[in-house]
Design an enzyme around this catalytic site. Structure first.
Site, short mmCIF file in Angstrom:
data_model
loop_
_atom_site.label_atom_id
_atom_site.label_comp_id
_atom_site.label_asym_id
_atom_site.label_seq_id
_atom_site.Cartn_x
_atom_site.Cartn_y
_atom_site.Cartn_z
N ASP A 84 0.89 -1.21 -0.02
CA ASP A 84 -0.16 0.01 -0.17
C ASP A 84 0.93 1.22 0.03
OD1 ASP A 84 -1.94 1.99 0.71
OD2 ASP A 84 -2.97 0.83 1.93
N HIS A 167 4.15 13.25 -23.95
CA HIS A 167 5.08 12.46 -24.92
C HIS A 167 5.05 13.36 -26.31
CE1 HIS A 167 0.96 11.28 -26.21
NE2 HIS A 167 1.61 10.83 -27.34
N LYS A 171 8.26 13.16 -29.45
CA LYS A 171 8.17 12.61 -30.78
C LYS A 171 9.43 13.09 -31.97
CE LYS A 171 3.04 11.95 -30.82
NZ LYS A 171 2.71 10.77 -31.38
N GLU A 205 -8.32 12.39 -34.88
CA GLU A 205 -8.27 11.19 -34.62
C GLU A 205 -9.54 10.40 -35.05
OE1 GLU A 205 -6.06 10.42 -30.41
OE2 GLU A 205 -7.23 11.81 -30.35
N HIS A 229 -0.36 18.75 -25.38
CA HIS A 229 0.34 18.37 -26.67
C HIS A 229 0.47 19.83 -27.69
CE1 HIS A 229 -0.01 14.66 -25.01
NE2 HIS A 229 -0.73 14.26 -25.51
C1 BG6 Z 1 -2.94 11.44 -25.22
C2 BG6 Z 1 -4.54 11.56 -24.98
O1 BG6 Z 1 -2.23 12.26 -24.25
O2 BG6 Z 1 -2.45 11.50 -26.51
C3 BG6 Z 1 -5.39 10.50 -25.86
O3 BG6 Z 1 -4.89 11.30 -23.94
C4 BG6 Z 1 -4.87 10.82 -27.36
O4 BG6 Z 1 -6.62 11.09 -26.12
C5 BG6 Z 1 -3.15 10.54 -27.66
O5 BG6 Z 1 -5.42 9.80 -28.09
C6 BG6 Z 1 -2.61 11.06 -28.91
O6 BG6 Z 1 -1.32 10.72 -28.94
P1 BG6 Z 1 -0.70 10.10 -30.48
O7 BG6 Z 1 0.70 9.85 -30.13
O8 BG6 Z 1 -1.41 8.96 -30.56
O9 BG6 Z 1 -0.93 11.27 -31.31
#
Ligand code: BG6
Length: 462
Positions: A84, A167, A171, A205, A229
């Site tokens: 925990d 992230h 890229k 998307e 992002h």
């Molecule tokens: C994430 C979001 O941070 O980024 C998702 O929570 C989204 O909703 C994703 O689909 C997109 O990342 P990528 O790398 O696929 O463009």
């Protein structure tokens, strides 16, 4: 000289993020000969090491398959602590398992509501000494909560030991955008309000919320991707030249965001795909947006009066993230041709493939002084060679923070979107597979249209 991490600890080791992203990244690091430290998973699952290893294998089987040698090596590095997060014993056990490591890297793949508990546990057991911490978005839900979260993290770790993962910054094409901007002198004279007419970013998307309705209800497109992002992409596009790699890169990204004007409801169109209300975990009267289009302004010498148009959304016609920098038209019409085509542009495609291209007009072969639009492709690659998580975890282990979000950047990005969070404008319903509500067109200046990433330029030889 920054010390390299000598152990990787990840909290939430039996969770979704570890399964989808962390194990595949560790596997890939091993294949590239880049992982040689113990990897300690921590979770409260009642598991033992064998079960944990089985989870790692299942993750790799589902994400591209495991290389037998790499799997063997991964198994030799894996350790597991079950307990925990509220219990001091869990952290004492972690300390024993760290076995004298001097610079552990703690990755919190857990909900932010748990950060304070884990931070305190690490501090009380002294596992935070000489350590760094890696955290994931969401970095708060608003400016106020982001500040609170940052304050919590800062109680246990200094800012230079906190690595916030976005992230997108890991890229390839995003790093390539930065590289191209500052490794080419010819771009600089063009990269401003004198030549740039507008900038467009599309993050589209085709997928919906994929069963993550409950999560999405808490987020919405603005919190989920625009605040983080997209704002990082804008910072990379708009920033001034940094003095070099390292902290100056982060300074300039942060400075660029301070100059982005705070959005108002008049700058946004929100949409929701038809069928969202029937998703599991979604309220029947939800006004959460699955699409957002915004018009941003940057009040700087370089960018004054240049609109930055952004649209992000789920259930759109294509999966593609792309930045288009549109340049102004030639000042005079010299040729009598009927179709003067699209003005010059630069395209940075971030996904699914990596593309850097410049759109120009060329004369069609033949008698008439008539032209066509073509793209000069500087770089085209079918995909990223390295997963962003692999790149970022390696950077964090080496103490390299260039491509991590800093506290001030995160707070500036929240400041920009804060007034459009929640339900500031009606949410317009759109049919899945379309480009969102038609009102998004009203954000654009006259004569401007949203670019469709599926539109390829003409073939000059056709
Ligand atoms: C994430 C979001 O941070 O980024 C998702 O929570 C989204 O909703 C994703 O689909 C997109 O990342 P990528 O790398 O696929 O463009």
């Amino acid at each position: 000289m920054v010390d390299h991490a000598d152990a990787l600890v990840f909290f939430g080791a039996t969770g979704d993020l570890a399964y989808k992203k962390i194990f595949p990244s560790l596997h890939s690091m091993i294949r590239h000969g880049r992982l040689n430290m113990p990897v300690i998973g921590v979770a409260k699952q009642g598991w033992n090491l064998e079960q944990f290893k089985a989870r790692a294998k299942a993750s790799l089987d589902e994400h591209g398959g495991a290389d037998p040698e790499a799997l063997k090596k991964l198994f030799s590095l894996l350790k597991y602590v079950d307990g925990d997060y509220k219990s001091p014993e869990t952290f004492q056990e972690l300390r024993r398992t760290l076995d004298g490591a001097k610079h552990p890297m703690h990755y919190l793949a857990i909900p932010p509501s748990m950060f304070a508990t884990v931070g305190e546990g690490l501090a009380k057991s002294q596992c935070n000494q000489g350590a760094r911490i890696v955290v994931e978005k969401p970095f708060g839900r608003s400016l106020a909560s982001a500040r609170e979260l940052n304050a919590t993290l800062r109680e246990y770790f200094p800012e230079d030991a906190i690595f916030r993962i976005d992230h997108y910054l890991g890229k390839e094409p995003v790093q390539s955008l930065l590289y191209s901007r500052f490794a080419n002198a010819v771009l600089e004279p063009l990269w401003n309000r004198n030549y740039v007419a507008s900038v467009q970013i599309t993050m589209a998307e085709t997928m919906g919320v994929q069963g993550r309705g409950r999560f999405y209800e808490e987020a919405g497109a603005i919190r989920d991707v625009l605040q983080n992002h997209i704002m990082q992409l804008i910072a990379c596009l708009a920033m001034e030249p940094p003095a070099g790699e390292g902290e100056p890169l982060r300074d300039e990204r942060a400075k660029a965001l301070t100059l982005v004007r705070t959005l108002t409801p008049a700058d946004v169109v929100r949409g929701q795909f038809a069928g969202y209300l029937e998703e599991k975990g979604v309220a029947k009267d939800s006004t959460v947006e699955t699409f957002a289009a915004v018009r941003l302004w940057i009040d700087s010498w370089r960018w004054a009066d240049v609109p930055f148009y952004v649209r992000v959304g789920k259930c759109l016609p294509v999966s593609c993230t792309e930045i288009i920098v549109d340049f102004k038209k030639p000042p005079q019409r010299v040729f009598r041709e009927a179709n003067i085509g699209r003005p010059n542009h630069i395209r940075f495609r971030v996904s699914p493939e990596v593309v850097l291209a410049m759109g120009v007009r060329v004369k069609k072969i033949g008698e008439a002084l008539e032209g066509t639009s073509v793209e000069l492709i500087a770089q085209r690659h079918p995909h990223d060679e390295m997963e962003p998580y692999e790149r970022l975890l390696l950077d964090a282990a080496a103490g390299k923070a260039d491509f991590f979000a800093r506290e001030d950047q995160v707070e500036e990005a929240w400041r920009v979107v804060d007034p459009i969070l929640g339900n500031p404008t009606p949410v317009e319903v759109y049919a899945p597979g379309t480009w969102g509500p038609k009102q998004a067109q009203d954000l654009l200046q006259q004569g401007c249209t949203w670019h469709d990433p599926r539109d390829e330029p003409d073939d000059p030889d056709a």
